[in-house]
Scaffold this motif. Structure first.
Motif, PDB file in Angstrom:
ATOM      1  N   ARG A 154       0.838  -1.207   0.000  1.00  0.00           N
ATOM      2  CA  ARG A 154       0.000   0.000   0.000  1.00  0.00           C
ATOM      3  C   ARG A 154       0.868   1.250   0.000  1.00  0.00           C
ATOM      4  O   ARG A 154       0.588   2.225  -0.722  1.00  0.00           O
ATOM      5  N   TYR A 155       1.897   1.245   0.836  1.00  0.00           N
ATOM      6  CA  TYR A 155       2.741   2.427   0.940  1.00  0.00           C
ATOM      7  C   TYR A 155       3.538   2.654  -0.343  1.00  0.00           C
ATOM      8  O   TYR A 155       3.764   3.798  -0.758  1.00  0.00           O
ATOM      9  N   ALA A 156       3.966   1.587  -0.997  1.00  0.00           N
ATOM     10  CA  ALA A 156       4.652   1.732  -2.283  1.00  0.00           C
ATOM     11  C   ALA A 156       3.706   2.363  -3.314  1.00  0.00           C
ATOM     12  O   ALA A 156       4.120   3.193  -4.143  1.00  0.00           O
ATOM     13  N   PHE A 157       2.438   1.959  -3.261  1.00  0.00           N
ATOM     14  CA  PHE A 157       1.435   2.529  -4.166  1.00  0.00           C
ATOM     15  C   PHE A 157       1.253   4.020  -3.915  1.00  0.00           C
ATOM     16  O   PHE A 157       1.198   4.836  -4.848  1.00  0.00           O
ATOM     17  N   GLU A 637      10.999   1.589  -3.034  1.00  0.00           N
ATOM     18  CA  GLU A 637      11.277   1.786  -4.453  1.00  0.00           C
ATOM     19  C   GLU A 637       9.967   1.921  -5.233  1.00  0.00           C
ATOM     20  O   GLU A 637       9.005   1.193  -4.982  1.00  0.00           O
ATOM     21  N   ILE A 638       9.959   2.860  -6.193  1.00  0.00           N
ATOM     22  CA  ILE A 638       8.738   3.117  -6.958  1.00  0.00           C
ATOM     23  C   ILE A 638       9.076   3.289  -8.427  1.00  0.00           C
ATOM     24  O   ILE A 638      10.200   3.605  -8.799  1.00  0.00           O
ATOM     25  N   SER A 639       8.046   3.105  -9.276  1.00  0.00           N
ATOM     26  CA  SER A 639       8.176   3.305 -10.722  1.00  0.00           C
ATOM     27  C   SER A 639       7.953   4.775 -11.054  1.00  0.00           C
ATOM     28  O   SER A 639       7.223   5.484 -10.359  1.00  0.00           O
ATOM     29  N   ALA A 640       8.556   5.229 -12.142  1.00  0.00           N
ATOM     30  CA  ALA A 640       8.374   6.610 -12.598  1.00  0.00           C
ATOM     31  C   ALA A 640       7.347   6.710 -13.721  1.00  0.00           C
ATOM     32  O   ALA A 640       7.182   7.775 -14.320  1.00  0.00           O
ATOM     33  N   PRO A 647       0.376  -4.803  -9.614  1.00  0.00           N
ATOM     34  CA  PRO A 647       1.087  -6.028  -9.236  1.00  0.00           C
ATOM     35  C   PRO A 647       0.122  -7.161  -8.915  1.00  0.00           C
ATOM     36  O   PRO A 647      -1.091  -6.950  -8.791  1.00  0.00           O
ATOM     37  N   ASP A 648       0.654  -8.356  -8.781  1.00  0.00           N
ATOM     38  CA  ASP A 648      -0.129  -9.493  -8.284  1.00  0.00           C
ATOM     39  C   ASP A 648      -0.161  -9.358  -6.767  1.00  0.00           C
ATOM     40  O   ASP A 648       0.709  -9.869  -6.072  1.00  0.00           O
ATOM     41  N   SER A 649      -1.163  -8.663  -6.266  1.00  0.00           N
ATOM     42  CA  SER A 649      -1.171  -8.255  -4.863  1.00  0.00           C
ATOM     43  C   SER A 649      -2.522  -8.535  -4.244  1.00  0.00           C
ATOM     44  O   SER A 649      -3.561  -8.449  -4.895  1.00  0.00           O
ATOM     45  N   SER A 650      -2.514  -8.876  -2.968  1.00  0.00           N
ATOM     46  CA  SER A 650      -3.771  -9.030  -2.232  1.00  0.00           C
ATOM     47  C   SER A 650      -4.189  -7.721  -1.570  1.00  0.00           C
ATOM     48  O   SER A 650      -5.222  -7.665  -0.904  1.00  0.00           O
ATOM     49  N   TYR A 651      -3.385  -6.671  -1.741  1.00  0.00           N
ATOM     50  CA  TYR A 651      -3.702  -5.346  -1.189  1.00  0.00           C
ATOM     51  C   TYR A 651      -4.204  -4.365  -2.247  1.00  0.00           C
ATOM     52  O   TYR A 651      -5.103  -3.578  -1.993  1.00  0.00           O
ATOM     53  N   ILE A 652      -3.587  -4.394  -3.417  1.00  0.00           N
ATOM     54  CA  ILE A 652      -3.897  -3.421  -4.458  1.00  0.00           C
ATOM     55  C   ILE A 652      -4.282  -4.166  -5.734  1.00  0.00           C
ATOM     56  O   ILE A 652      -3.511  -4.970  -6.250  1.00  0.00           O
ATOM     57  N   ARG A 653      -5.504  -3.911  -6.220  1.00  0.00           N
ATOM     58  CA  ARG A 653      -5.942  -4.493  -7.490  1.00  0.00           C
ATOM     59  C   ARG A 653      -6.619  -3.405  -8.311  1.00  0.00           C
ATOM     60  O   ARG A 653      -7.195  -2.465  -7.759  1.00  0.00           O
ATOM     61  N   GLN A 654      -6.566  -3.547  -9.605  1.00  0.00           N
ATOM     62  CA  GLN A 654      -7.193  -2.560 -10.472  1.00  0.00           C
ATOM     63  C   GLN A 654      -8.700  -2.577 -10.261  1.00  0.00           C
ATOM     64  O   GLN A 654      -9.353  -3.606 -10.439  1.00  0.00           O
ATOM     65  N   PRO A 655      -9.294  -1.440  -9.876  1.00  0.00           N
ATOM     66  CA  PRO A 655     -10.745  -1.408  -9.622  1.00  0.00           C
ATOM     67  C   PRO A 655     -11.527  -1.695 -10.900  1.00  0.00           C
ATOM     68  O   PRO A 655     -11.103  -1.331 -12.004  1.00  0.00           O
ATOM     69  N   PRO A 656     -12.694  -2.331 -10.778  1.00  0.00           N
ATOM     70  CA  PRO A 656     -13.458  -2.716 -11.968  1.00  0.00           C
ATOM     71  C   PRO A 656     -14.483  -1.679 -12.416  1.00  0.00           C
ATOM     72  O   PRO A 656     -15.233  -1.926 -13.354  1.00  0.00           O
ATOM     73  N   PHE A 657     -14.515  -0.502 -11.756  1.00  0.00           N
ATOM     74  CA  PHE A 657     -15.623   0.426 -11.978  1.00  0.00           C
ATOM     75  C   PHE A 657     -15.681   0.976 -13.408  1.00  0.00           C
ATOM     76  O   PHE A 657     -16.741   1.392 -13.862  1.00  0.00           O
ATOM     77  N   PHE A 658     -14.537   0.997 -14.104  1.00  0.00           N
ATOM     78  CA  PHE A 658     -14.527   1.566 -15.449  1.00  0.00           C
ATOM     79  C   PHE A 658     -14.428   0.496 -16.539  1.00  0.00           C
ATOM     80  O   PHE A 658     -14.274   0.831 -17.714  1.00  0.00           O
ATOM     81  N   ARG A 722      -8.407  -1.841   1.536  1.00  0.00           N
ATOM     82  CA  ARG A 722      -9.405  -1.106   0.750  1.00  0.00           C
ATOM     83  C   ARG A 722      -9.007  -0.938  -0.708  1.00  0.00           C
ATOM     84  O   ARG A 722      -9.821  -0.534  -1.530  1.00  0.00           O
ATOM     85  N   GLY A 723      -7.751  -1.216  -1.041  1.00  0.00           N
ATOM     86  CA  GLY A 723      -7.326  -1.147  -2.428  1.00  0.00           C
ATOM     87  C   GLY A 723      -7.600  -2.418  -3.202  1.00  0.00           C
ATOM     88  O   GLY A 723      -7.254  -2.506  -4.381  1.00  0.00           O
ATOM     89  N   ASN A 724      -8.246  -3.409  -2.543  1.00  0.00           N
ATOM     90  CA  ASN A 724      -8.558  -4.681  -3.202  1.00  0.00           C
ATOM     91  C   ASN A 724     -10.073  -4.889  -3.164  1.00  0.00           C
ATOM     92  O   ASN A 724     -10.639  -5.245  -2.128  1.00  0.00           O
ATOM     93  N   HIS A 725     -10.721  -4.666  -4.296  1.00  0.00           N
ATOM     94  CA  HIS A 725     -12.177  -4.751  -4.337  1.00  0.00           C
ATOM     95  C   HIS A 725     -12.680  -6.160  -4.056  1.00  0.00           C
ATOM     96  O   HIS A 725     -13.799  -6.337  -3.564  1.00  0.00           O
ATOM     97  N   GLU A 726     -11.865  -7.177  -4.348  1.00  0.00           N
ATOM     98  CA  GLU A 726     -12.298  -8.549  -4.094  1.00  0.00           C
ATOM     99  C   GLU A 726     -12.495  -8.795  -2.601  1.00  0.00           C
ATOM    100  O   GLU A 726     -13.425  -9.500  -2.191  1.00  0.00           O
ATOM    101  N   VAL A 727     -11.616  -8.242  -1.791  1.00  0.00           N
ATOM    102  CA  VAL A 727     -11.775  -8.351  -0.335  1.00  0.00           C
ATOM    103  C   VAL A 727     -12.947  -7.501   0.135  1.00  0.00           C
ATOM    104  O   VAL A 727     -13.793  -7.950   0.923  1.00  0.00           O
TER     105      VAL A 727
END
Length: 904
Positions: A154-157, A637-640, A647-658, A722-727
């Motif tokens: 989450r913090y990396a995000f 470390e973060i991307s520019a 990522p393949d993460s249980s914390y952050i997933r792309q939301p499906p709203f759009f 909260r960044g994982n809509h599946e949870v």
């Protein structure tokens, strides 16, 4: 009438500020001298935007005419806040939505750089620290280490978002609570910006993704909590659509008596205003009693506006405002600007002021009594002297003040439930003791409400010092914690030496964040929790917070009591809640002499002396590098890249709203033969609806995480995911204390699936209905959506397939969140679920949704199992034209995204 010409120059020394003059507006629009100051700020906001499509001359006229129509208006206006405040629980999904919007823009052929905050955004990471370790000198280090480990993804995000988005700052973890950082550092009272080579000045205003954003009202800054969805739209340039509010005045006179705290005052005001009814209204404090209230006390009162139901609890600017700005390290130039601007604009408080209000109440500060609130609602004030009687009544009747049972103690015929009267014999940390009903097992100095107030914090330290001098100690079964709202608190406790007394009683520093008040109380010791569950004990928490909803603080603790920090310490010493501390001793000293609360309660003079140690240098030191963070934060470390690589993460997933969103909105389909997913009672909170607190292993969310290879000890909290809509969608309506009236006597997120009358989790039933293409509705009672501004209470509702919520009434923020996610809020008009005799077996239909109008009366068709139908009038609670536009687009973010595509 043309738009008023109001531009003017304010000269302060050698600095020149441009501003929109309310005096010049008054000459053209009419007298505004007695307009509430909160509405004067709204008027200035409209004047500044009067040349845009969002604001018309009619809006300005309506706000002035408000005075002549009894403080009422049905005029819709567009409020444009200067900035947005977020905390990390709501901030992570907001940043995830922004990242997903960039993906959607890219997919539809647009430029992702169009997705950027247009208003300044500050996100303070304050909701993730948990009280896993307590009562020792290493607790803070250990909790921070656990926080960084659990939340690295989450913090990396968030670190990526800080660099990827313009106008977006992040205050790293371990710094403070967002509202206290806002009060002590971010808030300016008068905001400035440079445009075309000129510096413009205007009132500091904001919206925040936490309901207690209202705390900043104590500094003369107009702001309130909104859902994450509405906040995202605001930071993307969309004004907040609202009706000109009613304003309730609260006239304060006199002064608080010796021994009475700001917490006692705010619990009294909360009770008073809940009875009066201020939901959806502004509250503005006035009267000469304000001169007796320090800024920290004002902030305490403003903080709990959500608890008394108001949009905000506003305090005008006066000498005390300037004193606090000076104390907290604001610059001399800023303080000079605040004074000159507010006096010029008629925003300054003068003795004897009597603004016009929609309605008004009066309170003599001298009449306030020492108080707590509980066992599960902040408005249920109990005088300290009545607490023992109240708890005994609850145990005897197995009922709370609202008439709902203390969950697991309910029994048929009002008889004690199994285990009532039980006693547990416990051995823990070398101590042996008995645990009974009424034991205090959590005592937490926590929350933005009180940890921002040096008076009550120092009073807690002084009481601890006096208790130690008499030989009193915390009871061994009490989990005690101290979570200040900022590092400034630690500085002044150390400067007075009172930190040592608190440490000796087990109130060691556990972290800088919200902790127990938001359910991050951490686990109870195994022997304590086993004893509670085995004997079905009704135990208590005492916390200096603002929320005590059932199931929130800890799932094993059935009664939760809000109290001032010194009372938190006192109950940790007593170890029991069923006491009258005006008569019952806290304990005995080394000579066997009873020690009473009055014996160790600090005097006003002692508190005043301690307050003398709080100085400007503390604030300037602690906020000198507030955005830098520690070495762990800086090492992430973060991307520019402009777009996020999910990522393949249980914390952050792309939301499906759009997903699958078209460039133009589709027509709104009618609701046809919808099933009732949940049939709920009164005062259903966003804590009941939205995933919060611990994740149970046997819940749909727990099973999902285990399927992803996550061990139970690594579940973390719903808030952290909260960044994982599946949870989150699996945890929606999954609160352990929620009661679906379709199921007799069952607690938790269960429902009946129809046809077939099969009991399933709400999530599993919703998924089955979705597979069958069945529309869903939720039916509820009064005050639906009370509590925190949890965007996932609306997001989860939508992802479960709920098309509409039909309730007797809604809390303001949740109603807005629902329509912001494309869920239709409807209110019963002349009946309710009980009068209709609903069982959950019925189907509901609603037509004409593609021709919907604000506040339209619609006909809900109810079809019974025998085929009989009934027509039920309901009011559409889409209140404004802007809200209707958002709804037709499928949600506010979809509307904003389509506008961006039009500009790309």
């Amino acid at each position: 009438m043309n738009t008023p010409e109001t531009e003017q120059t304010l000269n302060i020394g050698t600095q020149h500020y441009r501003f929109h003059s309310l005096r010049k507006a008054e000459a053209q629009l009419g007298d505004i001298s007695r307009l509430p100051r909160s509405l004067k700020i709204l008027l200035e906001n409209l004047l500044r935007k009067a040349d845009t499509e969002a604001v018309s001359v009619d809006d300005l006229k309506a706000l002035v005419a408000w005075q002549h129509h009894g403080g009422h208006s049905d005029q819709e206006i567009a409020f444009s806040p200067a900035r947005v405040l977020m905390q990390d629980f709501t901030g992570v999904p907001a940043v995830a939505d922004l990242a997903a919007m960039r993906d959607a823009v890219t997919a539809l052929g647009g430029d992702p750089q169009h997705v950027n905050p247009l208003s300044p955004v500050d996100l303070v990471i304050d909701h993730s620290v948990m009280v896993d370790h307590y009562g020792n000198a290493d607790a803070f280090r250990a909790n921070v280490q656990a926080e960084m480990s659990r939340n690295h993804e989450r913090y990396a995000f968030l670190r990526w978002g800080q660099t990827a988005f313009n106008n977006f700052r992040v205050v790293p973890p371990g710094t403070g609570i967002c509202h206290q950082v806002n009060l002590e550092y971010l808030g300016q009272t008068v905001w400035t910006e440079e445009r075309d080579g000129e510096i413009w000045a205007y009132p500091d205003t904001l919206v925040g993704t936490d309901s207690h954003t209202t705390m900043i009202n104590g500094l003369g800054i107009l702001g309130w909590g909104v859902g994450g969805i509405e906040a995202e739209a605001a930071m993307l340039g969309q004004p907040v659509s609202m009706l000109i509010p009613e304003v309730v005045g609260v006239k304060l006179s006199g002064a608080l008596r010796e021994g009475i705290t700001a917490t006692d005052l705010v619990l009294t005001v909360t009770e008073m205003l809940r009875k009066h009814g201020v939901v959806g209204k502004f509250v503005e404090f006035y009267g000469d009693g304000l001169a007796q209230l320090p800024l920290a006390d004002r902030a305490t009162l403003a903080n709990m506006a959500p608890e008394y139901g108001a949009t905000c609890g506003f305090f005008p600017v006066d000498e005390e405002t300037l004193r606090y700005l000076r104390l907290s390290g604001r610059s001399d130039d800023q303080i000079a600007l605040v004074e000159a601007y507010c006096k010029e604009q008629g925003l300054w408080r003068h003795p004897g002021d009597e603004p016009l209000f929609t309605s008004s109440l009066a309170l003599d500060l001298g009449a306030v009594q020492a108080s707590l609130a509980g066992p599960k609602r902040p408005q249920d004030r109990v005088a300290l002297t009545d607490l023992k009687t109240r708890f005994d009544e609850l145990m005897a009747l197995n009922l709370t003040p609202s008439g709902a049972g203390i969950s697991d103690l309910e029994a048929e015929g009002g008889q004690p439930a199994p285990g009532a009267g039980g006693t547990a014999h416990v051995e823990f940390n070398g101590d042996r003791f008995e645990l009974n009903h009424g034991a205090v097992v959590i005592a937490a100095i926590t929350s933005c409400t009180n940890t921002s107030n040096p008076g009550v914090m120092l009073a807690a330290g002084l009481l601890a010092e006096k208790a130690l001098a008499r030989g009193l100690m915390r009871k061994p079964w009490v989990k005690s914690s101290l979570a200040p709202g900022s590092k400034v608190v630690t500085e002044y406790l150390q400067a007075t030496g009172l930190d040592r007394a608190l440490d000796q009683l087990g109130f060691n520093l556990v972290g800088y964040g919200c902790t127990t008040c938001i359910g991050n109380s951490g686990p109870l010791a195994d022997p304590i929790e086993h004893a509670i569950r085995d004997q079905d004990l009704t135990v208590a928490s005492v916390l200096s917070g603002n929320r005590n909803f059932e199931g929130r603080v800890h799932p094993a603790v059935k009664t939760n009591w809000l109290a001032s920090p010194p009372l938190v310490v006192a109950f940790a010493l007593a170890g029991r809640i069923d006491l009258d501390l005006s008569r019952d001793p806290l304990g005995k000293d080394s000579n066997g002499t009873p020690v009473y609360l009055r014996d160790i309660w600090p005097s006003q003079q002692e508190i005043a002396t301690a307050l003398g140690h709080v100085n400007t240098g503390m604030f300037r030191r602690e906020y000198a590098a507030v955005f830098d963070g520690d070495t762990d934060w800086q090492a992430i470390e973060i991307s520019a890249d402009d777009t996020y690589t999910w990522p393949d993460s249980s914390y952050i997933r792309q939301p499906p709203f759009f997903d699958g969103m078209s460039a133009e909105p589709e027509p709104v389909n009618d609701i046809v033969n919808a099933r009732i997913l949940a049939l709920l009672g009164d005062s259903v909170t966003t804590d009941h609806i939205s995933p919060a607190g611990a994740i149970k292993a046997d819940s749909p969310a727990g099973r999902y995480l285990q399927e992803q290879g996550v061990e139970q000890q690594d579940f973390n909290s719903y808030g952290s995911r909260r960044g994982n809509h599946e949870v989150m969608m699996r945890g929606t309506f999954a609160n352990i204390r929620i009661r679906n009236e379709m199921l007799d006597g069952v607690e938790g997120g269960e429902t009946l699936y129809h046809p077939g009358v099969e009991q399933l989790s709400i999530y599993d039933a919703a998924m089955r209905y979705q597979q069958e293409g069945v529309d869903l509705v939720v039916v509820a009672g009064k005050e639906y959506g009370t509590g925190s501004s949890r965007d996932w209470a609306a997001k989860g509702t939508r992802l479960l397939g709920v098309r509409a919520v039909v309730a007797e009434s809604f809390e303001r923020i949740h109603r807005s969140n629902l329509l912001g996610m494309g869920v239709l809020p409807l209110e019963f008009m002349d009946t309710d679920r009980q009068q209709l005799g609903l069982t959950g077996e019925e189907t509901l239909s609603l037509s004409g949704l593609d021709q919907l109008q604000p506040k339209q009366v619609l006909t809900l068709t109810l079809t019974r199992t025998d085929g009989q139908t009934q027509q039920v009038p309901v009011r559409c609670r889409i209140d404004t034209g802007n809200e209707l536009t958002y709804f037709r687009h499928g949600g506010i973010l979809h509307y904003v995204l389509r506008r961006m595509l039009g500009k790309s």
